[in-house]
Design a protein around this motif. Structure first.
Motif, mmCIF file in Angstrom:
data_model
loop_
_atom_site.group_PDB
_atom_site.id
_atom_site.type_symbol
_atom_site.label_atom_id
_atom_site.label_comp_id
_atom_site.label_asym_id
_atom_site.label_seq_id
_atom_site.Cartn_x
_atom_site.Cartn_y
_atom_site.Cartn_z
ATOM 1 N N GLU A 179 0.849 -1.187 0.000
ATOM 2 C CA GLU A 179 0.000 0.000 0.000
ATOM 3 C C GLU A 179 0.884 1.237 0.000
ATOM 4 O O GLU A 179 1.837 1.329 0.779
ATOM 5 C CB GLU A 179 -0.893 0.006 1.240
ATOM 6 N N ASN A 180 0.570 2.173 -0.885
ATOM 7 C CA ASN A 180 1.277 3.448 -0.927
ATOM 8 C C ASN A 180 0.649 4.340 0.137
ATOM 9 O O ASN A 180 -0.515 4.710 0.036
ATOM 10 C CB ASN A 180 1.138 4.059 -2.319
ATOM 11 N N LEU A 181 1.405 4.669 1.176
ATOM 12 C CA LEU A 181 0.879 5.491 2.262
ATOM 13 C C LEU A 181 0.979 6.982 1.968
ATOM 14 O O LEU A 181 0.126 7.757 2.391
ATOM 15 C CB LEU A 181 1.609 5.174 3.568
ATOM 16 N N ALA A 182 2.025 7.392 1.272
ATOM 17 C CA ALA A 182 2.204 8.802 0.928
ATOM 18 C C ALA A 182 3.236 8.901 -0.188
ATOM 19 O O ALA A 182 4.199 8.150 -0.217
ATOM 20 C CB ALA A 182 2.668 9.604 2.143
ATOM 21 N N ARG A 183 2.998 9.867 -1.083
ATOM 22 C CA ARG A 183 3.945 10.072 -2.194
ATOM 23 C C ARG A 183 3.870 11.523 -2.625
ATOM 24 O O ARG A 183 2.783 12.039 -2.864
ATOM 25 C CB ARG A 183 3.581 9.163 -3.365
ATOM 26 N N GLU A 184 5.034 12.145 -2.693
ATOM 27 C CA GLU A 184 5.089 13.515 -3.203
ATOM 28 C C GLU A 184 6.527 13.935 -3.422
ATOM 29 O O GLU A 184 7.414 13.584 -2.640
ATOM 30 C CB GLU A 184 4.429 14.496 -2.236
ATOM 31 N N ALA A 185 6.736 14.699 -4.466
ATOM 32 C CA ALA A 185 8.007 15.368 -4.741
ATOM 33 C C ALA A 185 9.218 14.460 -4.592
ATOM 34 O O ALA A 185 10.181 14.795 -3.928
ATOM 35 C CB ALA A 185 8.143 16.602 -3.832
ATOM 36 N N GLY A 186 9.154 13.277 -5.190
ATOM 37 C CA GLY A 186 10.303 12.383 -5.173
ATOM 38 C C GLY A 186 10.448 11.542 -3.925
ATOM 39 O O GLY A 186 11.429 10.826 -3.790
ATOM 40 N N SER A 187 9.494 11.605 -3.010
ATOM 41 C CA SER A 187 9.529 10.772 -1.812
ATOM 42 C C SER A 187 8.296 9.883 -1.771
ATOM 43 O O SER A 187 7.192 10.330 -2.084
ATOM 44 C CB SER A 187 9.553 11.632 -0.538
ATOM 45 N N SER A 188 8.502 8.634 -1.391
ATOM 46 C CA SER A 188 7.403 7.677 -1.276
ATOM 47 C C SER A 188 7.503 6.941 0.045
ATOM 48 O O SER A 188 8.602 6.578 0.469
ATOM 49 C CB SER A 188 7.459 6.640 -2.404
ATOM 50 N N VAL A 189 6.347 6.711 0.669
ATOM 51 C CA VAL A 189 6.264 5.896 1.871
ATOM 52 C C VAL A 189 5.309 4.756 1.544
ATOM 53 O O VAL A 189 4.145 4.983 1.205
ATOM 54 C CB VAL A 189 5.731 6.697 3.083
ATOM 55 N N LEU A 190 5.834 3.532 1.599
ATOM 56 C CA LEU A 190 5.044 2.344 1.275
ATOM 57 C C LEU A 190 5.027 1.399 2.460
ATOM 58 O O LEU A 190 5.980 1.371 3.252
ATOM 59 C CB LEU A 190 5.668 1.605 0.082
ATOM 60 N N MET A 191 3.974 0.601 2.536
ATOM 61 C CA MET A 191 3.940 -0.484 3.505
ATOM 62 C C MET A 191 3.760 -1.772 2.714
ATOM 63 O O MET A 191 2.977 -1.825 1.763
ATOM 64 C CB MET A 191 2.792 -0.313 4.492
ATOM 65 N N MET A 192 4.507 -2.797 3.116
ATOM 66 C CA MET A 192 4.439 -4.077 2.440
ATOM 67 C C MET A 192 4.255 -5.181 3.476
ATOM 68 O O MET A 192 5.001 -5.246 4.446
ATOM 69 C CB MET A 192 5.727 -4.327 1.650
ATOM 70 N N ALA A 193 3.240 -6.009 3.251
ATOM 71 C CA ALA A 193 3.043 -7.211 4.061
ATOM 72 C C ALA A 193 3.433 -8.392 3.183
ATOM 73 O O ALA A 193 3.023 -8.471 2.025
ATOM 74 C CB ALA A 193 1.590 -7.328 4.516
ATOM 75 N N MET A 194 4.248 -9.298 3.743
ATOM 76 C CA MET A 194 4.768 -10.436 2.975
ATOM 77 C C MET A 194 4.572 -11.722 3.760
ATOM 78 O O MET A 194 4.776 -11.745 4.975
ATOM 79 C CB MET A 194 6.269 -10.251 2.714
ATOM 80 N N GLU A 195 4.192 -12.770 3.067
ATOM 81 C CA GLU A 195 4.141 -14.087 3.693
ATOM 82 C C GLU A 195 5.550 -14.655 3.798
ATOM 83 O O GLU A 195 6.444 -14.280 3.022
ATOM 84 C CB GLU A 195 3.260 -15.045 2.885
#
Length: 123
Positions: free
Chosen positions: A42-58
């Motif tokens: 899930e993309n939590l936040a994105r702007e001006a060349g910065s991205s914050v993502l969350m990833m859940a993995m088995e």
């Protein structure tokens, strides 16, 4: 110089200059979607060349080797993950963070069901 009047226009939960993202709630939501899949992002936040993502993995899922043009941080919220960067493996547990400089080739493997917060800045 930073313009103090800027209101975010990128992908955010709200268009406000200051906000809080509840990472535990986001993690619960992603983990609930995992059954029948190997990974959810899930993309939590994105702007001006910065991205914050969350990833859940088995457990056993792996993000194949790749690189990013900006600084990458990989924070383990839950579980156990191994980040391999430039031939060196880093075993990460909750509360630990890997920091990679721009262009560093790396992969990520979930040793157990894991939730990661990934931040890519610049690039």
């Amino acid at each position: 110089m930073v313009d103090g009047t800027h209101t975010p226009s990128g992908n955010y939960p709200a268009h406000a200059r200051a906000q809080v993202i509840d990472l535990e709630t986001a993690a619960d939501r992603l983990v609930a979607k995992l059954p029948g899949t190997r990974r959810r992002t899930e993309n939590l936040a994105r702007e001006a060349g910065s991205s914050v993502l969350m990833m859940a993995m088995e457990a056993g899922d792996q993000v194949q080797e790749h690189s990013a043009p900006g600084v990458v941080s990989i924070h383990v919220m839950r579980g156990h993950a191994t980040v391999t960067a430039e031939g060196e493996a880093f075993s990460l547990r909750p509360g630990q963070l890997a920091l990679l400089q721009p262009g560093v080739r790396h992969d990520v493997r979930a040793e157990s069901q894991s939730v990661l917060v990934l931040v890519v800045s610049g690039g």
